[in-house]
Enzyme design. Structure first.
Site, short mmCIF file in Angstrom:
data_model
loop_
_atom_site.label_atom_id
_atom_site.label_comp_id
_atom_site.label_asym_id
_atom_site.label_seq_id
_atom_site.Cartn_x
_atom_site.Cartn_y
_atom_site.Cartn_z
N ARG A 90 0.84 -1.21 0.00
CA ARG A 90 0.00 0.00 0.00
C ARG A 90 0.86 1.25 0.00
NH1 ARG A 90 -4.98 2.21 3.15
NH2 ARG A 90 -4.98 4.32 2.30
N ARG A 99 -6.49 1.71 -3.87
CA ARG A 99 -5.48 1.10 -3.01
C ARG A 99 -5.43 -0.41 -3.17
NH1 ARG A 99 -8.32 4.06 1.77
NH2 ARG A 99 -8.17 5.57 0.13
N ASP A 102 -6.66 -1.83 2.16
CA ASP A 102 -7.01 -0.85 3.17
C ASP A 102 -7.55 -1.62 4.37
OD1 ASP A 102 -7.50 1.73 4.27
OD2 ASP A 102 -9.61 1.58 3.70
N ASP A 104 -9.03 -1.05 8.27
CA ASP A 104 -9.55 -0.08 9.22
C ASP A 104 -10.08 -0.78 10.46
OD1 ASP A 104 -9.21 2.38 7.79
OD2 ASP A 104 -10.95 1.86 6.55
#
Length: 170
Positions: A90, A99, A102, A104
């Site tokens: 990334r 991307r 990712d 989170d």
């Protein structure tokens, strides 16, 4: 490390190919790498979604959510997620840009943190069908510690029509 085991919910997303593989392979590699942060106890189905928060031409995303039992504190978990993203290639070029991967932290038990580098629960979790759909599959009764609503209730408040089940034959 906190010493206490807590269940964190981690959102995984990818909309680019790389030398490591396609979008689905990036999700597989990321979910396997989560073992660096704890034990994955549940993994949702994969969904395909249109890009969120950006205008223009971007490939669709694949999204998934993992339940992770971890003894890391929120800052430690975020740091580990950033390391996994970097390991998978990334590059952070633009906000809401395409991307390879990712990751989170969406929820972490009843933890509430609002610091510059660490925000738990994710500040836009309740607005994003692309994480609410898979999160509701694995934790429909998890409660948002600020809003006091379950994931199932939050999902009912958003338009999820752009979230489509993904199969590798797509």
């Amino acid at each position: 490390m906190t010493g206490l085991i807590v269940t964190a919910y981690v959102g995984l997303g990818s909309n680019l190919e790389s030398p490591l593989g396609d979008r689905a392979r990036h999700l597989e590699l990321a979910s396997e790498s989560l073992s660096e942060a704890g034990r994955v106890t549940k993994l949702s189905a994969v969904f395909e979604t249109t890009p969120w928060g950006v205008e223009g031409n971007q490939p669709d995303y694949l999204n998934q959510v993992a339940a992770l039992e971890t003894d890391l504190d929120p800052a430690g978990l975020v740091s580990r997620m950033l390391g996994i993203e970097a390991d998978l290639g990334r590059v952070r070029a633009e906000r809401y840009g395409s991307r390879i991967i990712d990751l989170d932290v969406l929820l972490m038990g009843d933890t509430v943190i609002d610091e510059t580098d660490v925000q738990v629960p994710h500040p836009r979790l309740h607005e994003r069908a692309f994480v609410l759909v898979p999160l509701t599959l694995i934790a429909p009764d998890a409660i948002h510690p600020i809003l006091g609503a379950t994931m199932k209730e939050l999902l009912a408040r958003v338009d999820s029509s752009s979230v489509r089940p993904f199969t590798s034959s797509d």
